[in-house]
Design a protein around this motif. Structure first.
Motif, short mmCIF file in Angstrom:
data_model
loop_
_atom_site.label_atom_id
_atom_site.label_comp_id
_atom_site.label_asym_id
_atom_site.label_seq_id
_atom_site.Cartn_x
_atom_site.Cartn_y
_atom_site.Cartn_z
N LEU A 23 44.34 33.17 40.17
CA LEU A 23 45.79 33.23 40.04
C LEU A 23 46.38 31.87 39.72
CD1 LEU A 23 46.44 35.61 43.05
CD2 LEU A 23 47.01 36.14 40.68
N GLU A 24 45.90 30.83 40.39
CA GLU A 24 46.42 29.48 40.15
C GLU A 24 46.12 29.01 38.73
OE1 GLU A 24 44.98 26.83 43.12
OE2 GLU A 24 46.27 27.62 44.70
N ALA A 25 44.97 29.40 38.20
CA ALA A 25 44.62 29.01 36.83
C ALA A 25 45.60 29.58 35.82
CB ALA A 25 43.20 29.47 36.50
N GLU A 26 46.27 30.68 36.21
CA GLU A 26 47.27 31.29 35.33
C GLU A 26 48.69 30.86 35.73
OE1 GLU A 26 46.70 32.95 32.67
OE2 GLU A 26 44.52 33.12 32.89
N GLY A 27 48.81 29.87 36.61
CA GLY A 27 50.12 29.37 37.02
C GLY A 27 50.83 30.24 38.02
N ILE A 28 50.08 31.06 38.77
CA ILE A 28 50.67 32.00 39.73
C ILE A 28 50.34 31.55 41.14
CG2 ILE A 28 50.74 34.40 40.53
CD1 ILE A 28 49.77 35.18 37.69
N ASP A 29 51.36 31.31 41.95
CA ASP A 29 51.17 30.86 43.33
C ASP A 29 51.65 31.96 44.26
OD1 ASP A 29 50.58 29.35 45.51
OD2 ASP A 29 52.37 28.09 45.39
N GLU A 30 50.87 33.05 44.34
CA GLU A 30 51.21 34.21 45.16
C GLU A 30 50.07 34.46 46.14
OE1 GLU A 30 53.83 36.06 45.46
OE2 GLU A 30 55.07 35.30 43.82
N ARG A 31 50.25 33.99 47.37
CA ARG A 31 49.18 34.14 48.36
C ARG A 31 48.95 35.59 48.74
NH1 ARG A 31 47.02 29.75 46.69
NH2 ARG A 31 47.58 27.81 47.78
N GLY A 32 50.04 36.37 48.79
CA GLY A 32 49.89 37.78 49.15
C GLY A 32 49.04 38.52 48.13
N ALA A 33 49.22 38.20 46.85
CA ALA A 33 48.43 38.84 45.80
C ALA A 33 46.96 38.47 45.93
CB ALA A 33 48.96 38.43 44.43
N ALA A 34 46.69 37.22 46.27
CA ALA A 34 45.30 36.78 46.44
C ALA A 34 44.64 37.51 47.59
CB ALA A 34 45.26 35.27 46.67
N ILE A 35 45.38 37.68 48.69
CA ILE A 35 44.82 38.36 49.86
C ILE A 35 44.57 39.84 49.56
CG2 ILE A 35 45.32 39.10 52.23
CD1 ILE A 35 46.85 36.44 52.58
N ALA A 36 45.53 40.48 48.88
CA ALA A 36 45.36 41.90 48.54
C ALA A 36 44.15 42.09 47.62
CB ALA A 36 46.63 42.42 47.87
N ALA A 37 44.03 41.22 46.61
CA ALA A 37 42.90 41.31 45.70
C ALA A 37 41.59 41.07 46.44
CB ALA A 37 43.06 40.29 44.57
N ALA A 38 41.61 40.13 47.39
CA ALA A 38 40.40 39.81 48.15
C ALA A 38 39.92 40.99 48.97
CB ALA A 38 40.65 38.60 49.05
N PHE A 39 40.84 41.71 49.60
CA PHE A 39 40.45 42.89 50.38
C PHE A 39 39.82 43.96 49.48
CE2 PHE A 39 43.23 41.54 53.97
CZ PHE A 39 42.31 41.72 54.99
N ALA A 40 40.43 44.17 48.31
CA ALA A 40 39.89 45.17 47.38
C ALA A 40 38.51 44.76 46.88
CB ALA A 40 40.85 45.35 46.20
N LYS A 41 38.36 43.48 46.55
CA LYS A 41 37.08 42.98 46.06
C LYS A 41 36.01 43.01 47.14
CE LYS A 41 37.30 39.13 43.77
NZ LYS A 41 37.74 37.76 43.46
N MET A 42 36.40 42.71 48.38
CA MET A 42 35.45 42.75 49.49
C MET A 42 34.88 44.15 49.65
SD MET A 42 36.17 42.21 53.56
CE MET A 42 37.11 43.76 53.55
N GLY A 43 35.75 45.16 49.55
CA GLY A 43 35.28 46.53 49.67
C GLY A 43 34.28 46.90 48.59
#
Length: 319
Positions: free
Chosen positions: A187-207
């Motif tokens: 997300l940061e590489a695309e200029g996006i600083d959204e921690r909630g989005a990172a956490i949501a994506a992480a949970f989906a990826k973990m599954g």
């Protein structure tokens, strides 16, 4: 913070190119290596990226909880490891399927994948082992106290279940930390600083990661330890399933990150040529790991069966 902003700006401007989560200077060419050297380089680079992902995950958690000292520590750790991973001496000689031109380059591509994935898999395995030991220890306390009889047997079963649950928690915790760090960097590489989005994506990826890894190792365990005879046909069949399953879950994890970016960035094309190349590389990486683990388990079992069969023939032979 200024150094971090400058680093991200250089990524955004193209001065630094992100390749599979790593930043390299596009003007520099990786040194020529042997297949073995490529594997070793991949392991070193993978260990650096593991540190970077862990540091980035700590930064995200520090930001979310409002503990600035934790966020700063995680940020500095991530940047240090990213800079080390981006060293030209660690750049893969063949880092995409598009650069595979012959058998030699193909072997280097595979060696790079296996080397880079090894530290991450080792981290998951270590976390699972620690979780299993802690779970078994807690569950074994009443079994030791009971000492004998049906109660002891029941408590031993509880200890086994506790160990299994602990292993799952440990593995999933490791996967979540790695996924969180990876998603935050994407997300940061695309200029996006959204921690909630990172956490949501992480949970989906973990599954997805846990489901794929569990299926892969269950297949490997079945071939390696089950009582039935393992044939080359069985190994090929099971390895093919592992290739498809693990390749699909790795591709899915990359798509999840791209979808998170697209949600926050207008006009972002998940299926652009660059993104499709990254998704395909991820699928190939998963397929290589899945096929290698399952193939090694089945091949090892066949070798052991053959050895014992020969020993039995020698023992039955008349003296």
């Amino acid at each position: 913070a200024a150094a971090r902003a400058d680093y991200l700006n250089r990524v955004a401007s193209g001065e630094i190119v992100m390749e599979q989560g790593q930043a390299f200077d596009p003007s520099k060419v990786a040194p020529t290596r042997s297949v073995t050297q490529e594997f070793a380089t991949g392991m070193e680079r993978g260990s650096k990226m593991l540190g970077a992902m862990a540091g980035k995950a700590i930064e995200v958690l520090g930001d979310v909880t409002g503990v600035d000292s934790v966020a700063q520590q995680g940020r500095s750790t991530a940047e240090r490891y990213l800079q080390q991973a981006a060293d030209i001496h660690l750049k893969p000689e063949v880092d995409t399927y598009k650069d595979v031109e012959d058998f030699s380059s193909g072997m280097k591509y595979v060696a790079n994948i296996l080397g880079e994935q090894a530290p991450q898999m080792a981290a998951d395995a270590t976390a699972a082992a620690v979780g299993a030991l802690s779970g078994a220890g807690v569950g074994a306390i009443p079994a030791v106290a009971a000492r004998r009889g049906m109660l002891a047997a029941t408590m031993r079963a509880v200890a086994g279940a506790s160990a299994e649950a602990g292993a799952k928690r440990g593995a999933m915790s490791s996967m979540f930390v790695q996924s969180l760090g990876e998603s935050a960097m994407e997300l940061e590489a695309e200029g996006i600083d959204e921690r909630g989005a990172a956490i949501a994506a992480a949970f989906a990826k973990m599954g997805a990661d846990y489901a794929g890894t569990l299926a892969m190792f269950r297949t490997a365990k079945r071939m390696a330890f089950d009582g039935n005879t393992v044939t080359s046909r069985v190994v090929l069949h099971e390895a093919t399933k592992a290739i498809g399953w693990e390749g699909g879950t790795e591709a899915l994890q990359t798509i999840i990150d791209k979808a998170a970016v697209a949600y926050h960035k207008d006009g972002y094309d998940i299926l652009s040529d660059d993104n499709m190349e990254e998704i395909i590389n991820s699928a190939i990486a998963g397929a290589v790991v899945g096929g290698t683990v399952s193939g090694a388990a089945g091949g090892g079992r066949m070798a052991v069966d053959k050895l014992f069969s020969k020993q039995e023939e020698n023992a039955d032979a008349p003296s």
